[in-house]
Write a protein that holds these residues in place. Sequence first.
Motif: not given
Length: 66
Positions: A1-15
């Motif tokens: 994996m060259s790029q880190p996995i990003q959180l979705s908007m929904e996941q960011q809100f949940s976080l």
Amino acid sequence: MSQPIQLSMEQQFSLRSFETQVQKMSHEQAQDFLIQLYEQMMVRENMYKDFLKHEWGIGSKPQFEL
């Protein structure tokens, strides 16, 4: 994996929601919660391992009690 996995908007809100809940906990509540969360993570990991073993046909055969 060259790029880190990003959180979705929904996941960011949940976080952020989770962060707010944890900040309202006492130190003891947060410690207890963290222990429970870690246990759930280990159970989930074991479930994933068992699922993959089953799907890939590896590991020991299930033993049934008579």
